[in-house]
Scaffold this motif. Structure first.
Motif, short mmCIF file in Angstrom:
data_model
loop_
_atom_site.label_atom_id
_atom_site.label_comp_id
_atom_site.label_asym_id
_atom_site.label_seq_id
_atom_site.Cartn_x
_atom_site.Cartn_y
_atom_site.Cartn_z
N THR A 255 -26.44 -24.51 48.30
CA THR A 255 -26.58 -24.63 49.75
C THR A 255 -28.05 -24.68 50.14
N LEU A 256 -28.84 -23.80 49.55
CA LEU A 256 -30.26 -23.75 49.86
C LEU A 256 -30.98 -25.02 49.40
N ALA A 257 -30.60 -25.54 48.23
CA ALA A 257 -31.22 -26.77 47.72
C ALA A 257 -30.91 -27.95 48.63
N ARG A 258 -29.68 -28.05 49.07
CA ARG A 258 -29.31 -29.14 49.98
C ARG A 258 -30.09 -29.04 51.28
N LYS A 259 -30.26 -27.84 51.79
CA LYS A 259 -31.02 -27.64 53.02
C LYS A 259 -32.48 -28.07 52.83
N ALA A 260 -33.08 -27.65 51.73
CA ALA A 260 -34.48 -27.99 51.46
C ALA A 260 -34.69 -29.48 51.27
N ALA A 261 -33.68 -30.16 50.71
CA ALA A 261 -33.77 -31.61 50.51
C ALA A 261 -33.52 -32.40 51.77
N GLY A 262 -33.04 -31.72 52.81
CA GLY A 262 -32.75 -32.42 54.07
C GLY A 262 -31.39 -33.06 54.09
#
Length: 155
Positions: A144-151
């Protein structure tokens, strides 16, 4: 163990990375990372979305997320660590079962081994990605955090 020796309980690190091809630069997709660090009792200590930059592959981005997580753990004074990643190739490269040949991967692997050597105990394991948004305690997953950081938006 003999008398006087102490056992350090391992902290738990979960990392993941996501690529966003719609944010590409010079043909390289933008990557975001997720880092979740828990103490030896599984109490959440750190959860962060991290913008990683531009990488030629998911494996490159996974290394970057893992290296970021390890640096955070070392900064927190962690001496023993258990890591879970959903990138099997990264784990196989670290264990020596698969040779890191793609441009840049040998350098990332060398950096990983260097950081691993700074821990008293280091265990890296593969685990399948669950693609869940949160863990049972409500903490966000590294995915979830990775997807958020990637936009990237929610699924």
């Amino acid at each position: 163990m003999g008398g006087g020796e102490t056992v350090t309980e391992a902290w738990h690190l979960e990392t993941d990375a996501s690529l966003n091809p719609s944010r590409a630069r010079n043909g390289l997709p933008f990557a975001g990372g997720g880092v979740v660090l828990r103490d030896s009792h599984l109490k959440l200590k750190f959860a962060r979305a991290v913008e990683l930059g531009y990488f030629p592959s998911a494996t490159h981005a996974e290394y970057a997320a893992l290296l970021c997580g390890l640096e955070i753990a070392l900064g927190e004074g962690v001496r023993a660590i258990f890591i879970r990643t959903d990138n099997r190739l990264l784990v196989e490269q670290y264990s020596g079962a698969w040779r890191a040949r793609s441009s840049g991967l040998p350098d990332l692997l060398a950096r990983l081994r260097d950081l691993a050597g700074r821990f008293d105990s280091f265990e890296l394991r593969w685990g399948p990605s669950s693609h869940r948004k949160t863990r049972p305690d409500g903490a966000p997953t590294a995915d979830t955090l990775a997807r958020k950081a990637a936009g990237l938006g929610d699924r």
